[in-house]
Design an enzyme around this catalytic site. Structure first.
Site, PDB file in Angstrom:
ATOM      1  N   LYS A 153       0.812  -1.058   0.092  1.00 18.66           N
ATOM      2  CA  LYS A 153       0.146   0.034   0.098  1.00 18.66           C
ATOM      3  C   LYS A 153       0.929   1.244  -0.230  1.00 18.66           C
ATOM      4  CE  LYS A 153      -2.417  -1.419   3.749  1.00 18.66           C
ATOM      5  NZ  LYS A 153      -1.993  -2.564   4.209  1.00 18.66           N
ATOM      6  N   ARG A 188     -10.308   0.183   7.846  1.00 15.80           N
ATOM      7  CA  ARG A 188     -10.054  -1.136   8.173  1.00 15.80           C
ATOM      8  C   ARG A 188     -10.890  -2.035   8.656  1.00 15.80           C
ATOM      9  NH1 ARG A 188      -4.031  -0.211   8.120  1.00 15.80           N
ATOM     10  NH2 ARG A 188      -2.989  -2.089   8.457  1.00 15.80           N
ATOM     11  N   ARG A 243      11.174  -6.811   5.857  1.00 21.51           N
ATOM     12  CA  ARG A 243      11.198  -5.351   6.094  1.00 21.51           C
ATOM     13  C   ARG A 243      11.738  -4.979   7.543  1.00 21.51           C
ATOM     14  NH1 ARG A 243       5.591  -2.521   5.492  1.00 21.51           N
ATOM     15  NH2 ARG A 243       5.004  -3.278   7.632  1.00 21.51           N
ATOM     16  N   ARG A 279      10.527  -1.523  13.200  1.00 24.27           N
ATOM     17  CA  ARG A 279       9.031  -1.648  13.610  1.00 24.27           C
ATOM     18  C   ARG A 279       8.615  -2.740  14.703  1.00 24.27           C
ATOM     19  NH1 ARG A 279       4.821  -0.479   8.710  1.00 24.27           N
ATOM     20  NH2 ARG A 279       3.377  -1.779  10.065  1.00 24.27           N
ATOM     21  N   ARG A 325      -1.256 -10.002  12.932  1.00 26.94           N
ATOM     22  CA  ARG A 325      -1.768  -8.863  12.109  1.00 26.94           C
ATOM     23  C   ARG A 325      -2.700  -9.374  10.730  1.00 26.94           C
ATOM     24  NH1 ARG A 325       3.498  -6.245  10.662  1.00 26.94           N
ATOM     25  NH2 ARG A 325       2.486  -4.775   9.387  1.00 26.94           N
TER      26      ARG A 325
END
Ligand code: ATP
Ligand code: MG
Length: 192
Positions: free
Chosen positions: A13, A89, A128, A134, A145
């Site tokens: 995204k 969401r 990532r 993160r 998630r």
């Protein structure tokens, strides 16, 4: 135009949104980025956000909606068009977004859904995590998630399909190739 970039965690995204900003110049809001900025600044809101994000959970709807409302109000240029990245969401968020845009004589014009296989999503997010810093890019939280996405967010595909607004994009392959497909779909909805 108001464009929603939709998809599971790691579907691309943010990457595709960056290309869309260059192309269309619309105001871009990534709710994840907004929340992470609050965490980085150590604000009260950031502390609350972090307690959900680090567990892979969604921030409660009412809080998320208040934040979105405030960011849009601070950016009047958003009235010309917005690229929504990471919002809505939940169904409740989608319904609130409709009301919010209606107040400015707007609507969601198109929802671009980046569709990527789960195995690939996990691989991308773990990669990532090696550099993102993160707290949610680790295998346990990634799985959580994906569960949250499947249980709370994925229903929005049918929600927007029934409105004729959902456009699926195969989210694997080259970034440029995916972007070309997205542009074609956006143009199809421009004149509606
Ligand atoms: P991508 O990698 O495709 O950009 P992502 O799911 O990894 O997607 P973000 O969109 O940055 O990352 O979201 C990170 C976290 O921020 C979510 O897991 C959630 O806790 C919180 N969050 C972001 N947007 C929302 C929202 N609309 N409602 C509730 N929580 C949100
Ligand atoms: Mg993102």
């Amino acid at each position: 135009m108001n464009i929603v970039i939709f998809g599971a965690p790691g579907s691309g995204k943010g990457t595709q949104s960056a290309l869309l900003i260059e192309e269309y110049g619309y105001y871009h809001i990534s709710t994840g980025d907004v929340l992470r900025a609050q965490i980085a600044q150590g604000t009260e809101l950031g502390k609350i956000a972090d307690s959900y994000i680090s567990k892979g959970q969604l921030i409660p709807d009412e809080l998320m909606i208040d934040i979105l409302d405030e960011v849009l109000a601070e950016h009047p240029e958003s009235a010309k068009g917005v690229i929504f990245d990471g919002f809505p969401r939940t169904i409740h968020q989608a319904e609130t977004l409709d009301a919010l845009l209606a107040k400015r004589n707007g609507k969601v014009d198109v929802v671009v859904g980046l569709e990527v296989e789960e195995e690939e999503l996990i691989e991308r997010l773990i990669n990532r995590g090696k550099t993102s810093g993160r707290s949610d890019d680790n295998l346990d939280t990634i799985k959580k998630r994906l569960d949250v996405y499947n249980n709370q967010t994925n229903v929005l595909r049918d929600h927007y399909k029934s409105q004729g607004k959902y456009e699926a994009v195969h989210g694997m392959g080259s970034i440029e190739g995916i972007f070309e497909n997205i542009k074609t779909l956006i143009e199809k909805h421009r004149s509606r």
